[in-house]
Design a protein around this motif. Structure first.
Motif, PDB file in Angstrom:
ATOM      1  N   HIS A  36      35.169  55.593  54.807  1.00 27.32           N
ATOM      2  CA  HIS A  36      35.364  54.575  55.828  1.00 27.32           C
ATOM      3  C   HIS A  36      34.091  53.758  56.023  1.00 27.32           C
ATOM      4  CE1 HIS A  36      36.348  53.433  60.229  1.00 27.32           C
ATOM      5  NE2 HIS A  36      36.922  52.590  59.400  1.00 27.32           N
ATOM      6  N   GLU A  66      47.160  50.144  62.530  1.00 24.84           N
ATOM      7  CA  GLU A  66      45.907  49.986  61.797  1.00 24.84           C
ATOM      8  C   GLU A  66      46.090  50.500  60.375  1.00 24.84           C
ATOM      9  OE1 GLU A  66      42.954  48.788  62.858  1.00 24.84           O
ATOM     10  OE2 GLU A  66      43.408  48.471  64.978  1.00 24.84           O
ATOM     11  N   ALA A  68      44.388  50.688  56.172  1.00 26.03           N
ATOM     12  CA  ALA A  68      43.162  50.702  55.381  1.00 26.03           C
ATOM     13  C   ALA A  68      43.230  49.613  54.316  1.00 26.03           C
ATOM     14  CB  ALA A  68      42.979  52.065  54.724  1.00 26.03           C
ATOM     15  N   TYR A  85      36.735  51.816  52.231  1.00 26.53           N
ATOM     16  CA  TYR A  85      37.758  51.028  52.916  1.00 26.53           C
ATOM     17  C   TYR A  85      37.298  50.626  54.301  1.00 26.53           C
ATOM     18  CZ  TYR A  85      39.391  54.591  56.271  1.00 26.53           C
ATOM     19  OH  TYR A  85      39.483  55.469  57.322  1.00 26.53           O
ATOM     20  N   HIS A  87      39.188  49.122  58.092  1.00 28.29           N
ATOM     21  CA  HIS A  87      40.495  49.118  58.744  1.00 28.29           C
ATOM     22  C   HIS A  87      40.728  47.802  59.477  1.00 28.29           C
ATOM     23  CE1 HIS A  87      38.005  50.598  62.168  1.00 28.29           C
ATOM     24  NE2 HIS A  87      38.896  49.966  62.922  1.00 28.29           N
ATOM     25  N   GLN A 143      48.216  53.158  53.560  1.00 27.74           N
ATOM     26  CA  GLN A 143      47.353  54.184  54.141  1.00 27.74           C
ATOM     27  C   GLN A 143      46.992  53.769  55.564  1.00 27.74           C
ATOM     28  OE1 GLN A 143      46.038  57.267  52.905  1.00 27.74           O
ATOM     29  NE2 GLN A 143      45.575  57.350  55.078  1.00 27.74           N
ATOM     30  N   LYS A 144      47.343  54.602  56.519  1.00 23.89           N
ATOM     31  CA  LYS A 144      47.063  54.289  57.913  1.00 23.89           C
ATOM     32  C   LYS A 144      45.640  54.728  58.285  1.00 23.89           C
ATOM     33  CE  LYS A 144      51.913  54.839  59.271  1.00 23.89           C
ATOM     34  NZ  LYS A 144      52.866  55.556  60.154  1.00 23.89           N
ATOM     35  N   HIS A 145      45.141  54.121  59.347  1.00 25.42           N
ATOM     36  CA  HIS A 145      43.853  54.506  59.903  1.00 25.42           C
ATOM     37  C   HIS A 145      44.074  54.921  61.352  1.00 25.42           C
ATOM     38  CE1 HIS A 145      39.534  54.445  60.737  1.00 25.42           C
ATOM     39  NE2 HIS A 145      39.854  53.859  61.874  1.00 25.42           N
ATOM     40  N   PRO A 146      43.424  55.997  61.809  1.00 22.86           N
ATOM     41  CA  PRO A 146      42.492  56.865  61.095  1.00 22.86           C
ATOM     42  C   PRO A 146      43.185  57.726  60.056  1.00 22.86           C
ATOM     43  CG  PRO A 146      42.919  57.728  63.285  1.00 22.86           C
ATOM     44  CD  PRO A 146      43.594  56.390  63.224  1.00 22.86           C
ATOM     45  N   ILE A 147      42.397  58.217  59.102  1.00 27.56           N
ATOM     46  CA  ILE A 147      42.971  58.881  57.929  1.00 27.56           C
ATOM     47  C   ILE A 147      43.154  60.379  58.101  1.00 27.56           C
ATOM     48  CG2 ILE A 147      42.114  57.134  56.346  1.00 27.56           C
ATOM     49  CD1 ILE A 147      39.847  59.070  55.600  1.00 27.56           C
TER      50      ILE A 147
END
Length: 231
Positions: A36, A66, A68, A85, A87, A143-147
């Protein structure tokens, strides 16, 4: 950069087969590590466009989460690919796409394979989808954030989540070779599991979702299907 097992994939041949649509960047085993780099800087002058996208995404069935996005060039650490990445909320990503400045969204994608039935399973994406609507595509999602707690397993967990949400199946996905693919049409940078195995019983229980219908393709029909433009 590539982490390959034997025999080595024919990257040049595969790139020639998909000119202008996708770029095959690497093959390997395991899962790339996500690093991140913070939030994407807001310096685009797209305030009104972002507001309009937030209003669109506030409609039922839409989500402004959110996600990535690729934050730089891939590197290598201890024999493992590292993907930096940043976000950004999906409204910002959508506004950038509309302005012709689309960033590459990190995503996970799965090609499901049933050896018993000699079939692969892909998705005919619905008109509801913002990218690649109406086309055949592997089961995939951003891919979502937070991971989560483990940046080394985030992409695999995303792949499992997408299969669960879009087909109703549970897969492991470990010990399956992967490819890293830059897909121009969907402006996504994808971690693709190349042949996650499912049983004939699982294949018979596949369901569809609002993202699209699942399509079974026989092994013998794959060359003809891949040669058809517009699929």
């Amino acid at each position: 950069m590539q982490r390959t097992s034997s025999p080595e994939p024919d990257l040049a041949g595969l790139r020639a087969f998909f000119p202008g649509r996708i770029e095959l960047l690497a093959f390997g085993m395991g899962v790339p590590l996500l690093q991140h780099m913070g939030a994407r800087p807001d310096q685009d002058g797209l305030g009104a466009a972002v507001t309009a996208q937030r209003q669109r995404l506030a409609q039922p069935g839409r989500f402004n989460e959110e996600q990535a996005i690729l934050g730089g060039s891939a590197s290598e650490r201890d024999g493992r690919i590292v993907l930096p990445y940043r976000h950004a909320e999906y409204a910002v990503i959508s506004a950038l796409r509309a302005a012709g400045q689309a960033p590459f969204v990190l995503s996970a994608s799965v090609l499901l394979v049933c050896e018993e039935r000699r079939q692969v399973y892909v998705q005919r994406r619905s008109a509801f989808c913002d990218a690649a609507a109406g086309l055949l595509h592997t089961v995939s999602g951003a891919q979502k954030h937070p991971i989560g707690d483990d940046p080394g397993l985030a992409l695999l967990e995303t792949a499992r989540r997408e299969v669960r949400e879009e087909t109703g199946l549970e897969i492991r996905g470990d010990n399956v070779p992967y490819a890293l693919v830059a897909e121009r049409l969907a402006t996504s940078y994808q971690f693709v599991l190349l042949g996650a195995p499912i049983s004939a019983e699982q294949a018979a229980s596949i369901r569809t979702s609002v993202e699209g219908a699942i399509v079974a393709i026989a092994f013998d029909d794959l060359p003809a299907m891949l040669a058809r433009p517009g699929e």
